[in-house]
Each structure stands twice: as C-alpha cells, then as structure tokens.
Motif scaffolding. Structure first.
Motif, PDB file in Angstrom:
ATOM      1  N   ARG A   1       0.877  -1.058  -0.018  1.00  0.00           N
ATOM      2  CA  ARG A   1      -0.005   0.034   0.092  1.00  0.00           C
ATOM      3  C   ARG A   1       0.793   1.280  -0.020  1.00  0.00           C
ATOM      4  O   ARG A   1       2.035   1.175   0.427  1.00  0.00           O
ATOM      5  CB  ARG A   1      -0.826  -0.005   1.269  1.00  0.00           C
ATOM      6  CG  ARG A   1      -1.940  -1.351   1.258  1.00  0.00           C
ATOM      7  CD  ARG A   1      -2.563  -1.116   2.607  1.00  0.00           C
ATOM      8  NE  ARG A   1      -1.536  -1.027   3.575  1.00  0.00           N
ATOM      9  CZ  ARG A   1      -1.689  -0.366   4.856  1.00  0.00           C
ATOM     10  NH1 ARG A   1      -3.021  -0.051   5.072  1.00  0.00           N
ATOM     11  NH2 ARG A   1      -1.011  -0.408   5.913  1.00  0.00           N
ATOM     12  N   LEU A   2       0.348   2.332  -0.520  1.00  0.00           N
ATOM     13  CA  LEU A   2       1.077   3.457  -0.462  1.00  0.00           C
ATOM     14  C   LEU A   2       1.456   3.983   1.027  1.00  0.00           C
ATOM     15  O   LEU A   2       2.507   4.528   1.111  1.00  0.00           O
ATOM     16  CB  LEU A   2       0.150   4.705  -1.062  1.00  0.00           C
ATOM     17  CG  LEU A   2       0.113   4.744  -2.480  1.00  0.00           C
ATOM     18  CD1 LEU A   2      -0.832   5.859  -2.980  1.00  0.00           C
ATOM     19  CD2 LEU A   2       1.329   4.761  -3.218  1.00  0.00           C
ATOM     20  N   GLU A   3       0.560   3.525   2.041  1.00  0.00           N
ATOM     21  CA  GLU A   3       0.988   3.678   3.280  1.00  0.00           C
ATOM     22  C   GLU A   3       2.328   3.001   3.827  1.00  0.00           C
ATOM     23  O   GLU A   3       3.147   3.465   4.398  1.00  0.00           O
ATOM     24  CB  GLU A   3      -0.081   3.466   4.328  1.00  0.00           C
ATOM     25  CG  GLU A   3      -1.198   4.256   4.149  1.00  0.00           C
ATOM     26  CD  GLU A   3      -2.294   3.941   2.893  1.00  0.00           C
ATOM     27  OE1 GLU A   3      -1.842   3.076   2.354  1.00  0.00           O
ATOM     28  OE2 GLU A   3      -3.240   4.626   2.799  1.00  0.00           O
ATOM     29  N   ASP A   4       2.572   1.881   3.327  1.00  0.00           N
ATOM     30  CA  ASP A   4       3.748   0.892   3.463  1.00  0.00           C
ATOM     31  C   ASP A   4       4.934   1.616   3.062  1.00  0.00           C
ATOM     32  O   ASP A   4       5.866   1.754   3.222  1.00  0.00           O
ATOM     33  CB  ASP A   4       3.353  -0.196   2.882  1.00  0.00           C
ATOM     34  CG  ASP A   4       2.088  -1.131   3.401  1.00  0.00           C
ATOM     35  OD1 ASP A   4       2.004  -0.892   4.640  1.00  0.00           O
ATOM     36  OD2 ASP A   4       1.633  -1.795   2.813  1.00  0.00           O
ATOM     37  N   ILE A   5       4.770   2.052   1.606  1.00  0.00           N
ATOM     38  CA  ILE A   5       5.791   2.659   1.004  1.00  0.00           C
ATOM     39  C   ILE A   5       6.180   4.178   1.919  1.00  0.00           C
ATOM     40  O   ILE A   5       7.441   4.176   2.047  1.00  0.00           O
ATOM     41  CB  ILE A   5       5.511   3.109  -0.432  1.00  0.00           C
ATOM     42  CG1 ILE A   5       5.219   1.964  -1.304  1.00  0.00           C
ATOM     43  CG2 ILE A   5       6.540   3.961  -1.201  1.00  0.00           C
ATOM     44  CD1 ILE A   5       4.554   2.139  -2.619  1.00  0.00           C
ATOM     45  N   ALA A   6       5.383   4.823   2.060  1.00  0.00           N
ATOM     46  CA  ALA A   6       5.546   6.031   2.655  1.00  0.00           C
ATOM     47  C   ALA A   6       6.246   6.006   4.303  1.00  0.00           C
ATOM     48  O   ALA A   6       7.121   6.580   4.544  1.00  0.00           O
ATOM     49  CB  ALA A   6       4.272   6.997   2.775  1.00  0.00           C
TER      50      ALA A   6
ATOM     51  N   VAL B   1       2.282   9.987   3.128  1.00  0.00           N
ATOM     52  CA  VAL B   1       1.527   9.631   1.804  1.00  0.00           C
ATOM     53  C   VAL B   1       1.555  10.811   0.905  1.00  0.00           C
ATOM     54  O   VAL B   1       1.631  10.426  -0.192  1.00  0.00           O
ATOM     55  CB  VAL B   1       0.345   8.998   2.190  1.00  0.00           C
ATOM     56  CG1 VAL B   1      -0.221   8.404   0.827  1.00  0.00           C
ATOM     57  CG2 VAL B   1       0.549   7.518   3.126  1.00  0.00           C
ATOM     58  N   SER B   2       0.883  11.848   1.294  1.00  0.00           N
ATOM     59  CA  SER B   2       0.576  12.957   0.463  1.00  0.00           C
ATOM     60  C   SER B   2       1.866  13.497  -0.292  1.00  0.00           C
ATOM     61  O   SER B   2       1.776  13.937  -1.520  1.00  0.00           O
ATOM     62  CB  SER B   2       0.336  14.147   0.984  1.00  0.00           C
ATOM     63  OG  SER B   2       0.973  14.633   2.173  1.00  0.00           O
ATOM     64  N   LEU B   3       3.232  13.283   0.226  1.00  0.00           N
ATOM     65  CA  LEU B   3       4.359  13.669  -0.364  1.00  0.00           C
ATOM     66  C   LEU B   3       4.606  12.590  -1.605  1.00  0.00           C
ATOM     67  O   LEU B   3       5.384  13.050  -2.398  1.00  0.00           O
ATOM     68  CB  LEU B   3       5.457  13.549   0.517  1.00  0.00           C
ATOM     69  CG  LEU B   3       6.802  14.051   0.023  1.00  0.00           C
ATOM     70  CD1 LEU B   3       6.656  15.705  -0.243  1.00  0.00           C
ATOM     71  CD2 LEU B   3       7.813  13.941   1.165  1.00  0.00           C
ATOM     72  N   PHE B   4       4.185  11.490  -1.507  1.00  0.00           N
ATOM     73  CA  PHE B   4       4.218  10.566  -2.534  1.00  0.00           C
ATOM     74  C   PHE B   4       3.961  10.941  -3.921  1.00  0.00           C
ATOM     75  O   PHE B   4       4.716  10.769  -4.773  1.00  0.00           O
ATOM     76  CB  PHE B   4       3.649   9.100  -2.342  1.00  0.00           C
ATOM     77  CG  PHE B   4       3.671   8.154  -3.478  1.00  0.00           C
ATOM     78  CD1 PHE B   4       4.862   7.350  -3.421  1.00  0.00           C
ATOM     79  CD2 PHE B   4       2.656   8.084  -4.379  1.00  0.00           C
ATOM     80  CE1 PHE B   4       4.912   6.330  -4.481  1.00  0.00           C
ATOM     81  CE2 PHE B   4       3.037   7.135  -5.326  1.00  0.00           C
ATOM     82  CZ  PHE B   4       3.747   6.355  -5.318  1.00  0.00           C
TER      83      PHE B   4
ATOM     84  N   LYS C   1       1.313   4.048  -7.580  1.00  0.00           N
ATOM     85  CA  LYS C   1       2.149   3.117  -7.089  1.00  0.00           C
ATOM     86  C   LYS C   1       2.718   2.269  -8.388  1.00  0.00           C
ATOM     87  O   LYS C   1       3.867   1.763  -8.324  1.00  0.00           O
ATOM     88  CB  LYS C   1       1.359   2.020  -6.367  1.00  0.00           C
ATOM     89  CG  LYS C   1       2.210   0.646  -5.825  1.00  0.00           C
ATOM     90  CD  LYS C   1       1.336   0.058  -4.838  1.00  0.00           C
ATOM     91  CE  LYS C   1       0.476  -0.697  -5.711  1.00  0.00           C
ATOM     92  NZ  LYS C   1      -0.430  -1.908  -4.911  1.00  0.00           N
ATOM     93  N   VAL C   2       1.934   2.133  -9.594  1.00  0.00           N
ATOM     94  CA  VAL C   2       2.602   1.428 -10.576  1.00  0.00           C
ATOM     95  C   VAL C   2       3.533   2.334 -11.311  1.00  0.00           C
ATOM     96  O   VAL C   2       4.691   1.799 -11.733  1.00  0.00           O
ATOM     97  CB  VAL C   2       1.446   1.526 -11.651  1.00  0.00           C
ATOM     98  CG1 VAL C   2       1.931   0.838 -13.043  1.00  0.00           C
ATOM     99  CG2 VAL C   2       0.289   0.348 -11.116  1.00  0.00           C
ATOM    100  N   ASP C   3       3.643   3.665 -11.098  1.00  0.00           N
ATOM    101  CA  ASP C   3       4.734   4.558 -11.806  1.00  0.00           C
ATOM    102  C   ASP C   3       5.865   4.275 -11.127  1.00  0.00           C
ATOM    103  O   ASP C   3       6.929   4.125 -11.721  1.00  0.00           O
ATOM    104  CB  ASP C   3       4.419   6.128 -11.793  1.00  0.00           C
ATOM    105  CG  ASP C   3       4.948   7.124 -12.278  1.00  0.00           C
ATOM    106  OD1 ASP C   3       5.893   6.623 -13.314  1.00  0.00           O
ATOM    107  OD2 ASP C   3       5.268   8.123 -11.644  1.00  0.00           O
ATOM    108  N   VAL C   4       5.985   4.147  -9.646  1.00  0.00           N
ATOM    109  CA  VAL C   4       7.296   4.169  -8.894  1.00  0.00           C
ATOM    110  C   VAL C   4       7.812   2.621  -9.247  1.00  0.00           C
ATOM    111  O   VAL C   4       9.002   2.383  -9.475  1.00  0.00           O
ATOM    112  CB  VAL C   4       7.099   4.454  -7.419  1.00  0.00           C
ATOM    113  CG1 VAL C   4       6.137   3.490  -6.773  1.00  0.00           C
ATOM    114  CG2 VAL C   4       8.380   4.264  -6.657  1.00  0.00           C
TER     115      VAL C   4
END
Length: 80
Positions: free
Chosen positions: A46-51, A58-61, A68-71
């Motif tokens: 999840r984006l939360e995991d990445i952040a 998460v907002s900075l992502f 998530k696909v892009d990164v």
C-alpha cells in the motif's frame, strides 16, 4: 469499475525534482518500493507502506510519482 482509472492517482506525471533534497526523497521512495517488493507481492503493498518505509507522508508520494505502478515501473527499469 468504470473506465476512468484510479481516483487516487494523479492525472499527470510529476516532474523530476531539481533540488538535491528532492532527488534524495524521490530515491528513498524508490528504495522503499524495492525493499518491500523483496518480501511482499505488488498487490499487497500500500502507499502507506511505501511512505512509512521511506519516512515520508503519503501525500508527499504524489509530489514525486503518479501512482504505485509508476514508481514500481521505475524501480524495475532501474534493475534491468
């Protein structure tokens, strides 16, 4: 699901950062994805995991990546 795509992804790809700090933050996000992919399937991340792994909100992502696909695409392209 209608053909509109994901509502939480930004419409256009953000530009690459020009400052050293921005470049470092972007790299931390990519490193976080690479680390998480070693132990988790893509759909489990999840984006939360990445952040959390990168030490950012998460907002900075979305300041650095479209989705998530892009990164993940960038991380995999770097490996190849």
């Amino acid at each position: 699901m209608s053909g509109k795509g994901r509502s939480n992804a930004v419409k256009t790809k953000p530009p690459r950062p020009t400052t050293r700090r921005g470049q470092a933050t972007r790299q931390r996000l990519k490193d976080a994805v690479a680390k998480l992919l070693q132990t988790h399937a893509f759909h489990e991340i999840r984006l939360e995991d990445i952040a959390r792994e990168a030490g950012v909100r998460v907002s900075l992502f979305y300041h650095y990546f479209q989705s998530k696909v892009d990164v993940t695409s960038e991380v995999l392209a770097d490996l190849l």
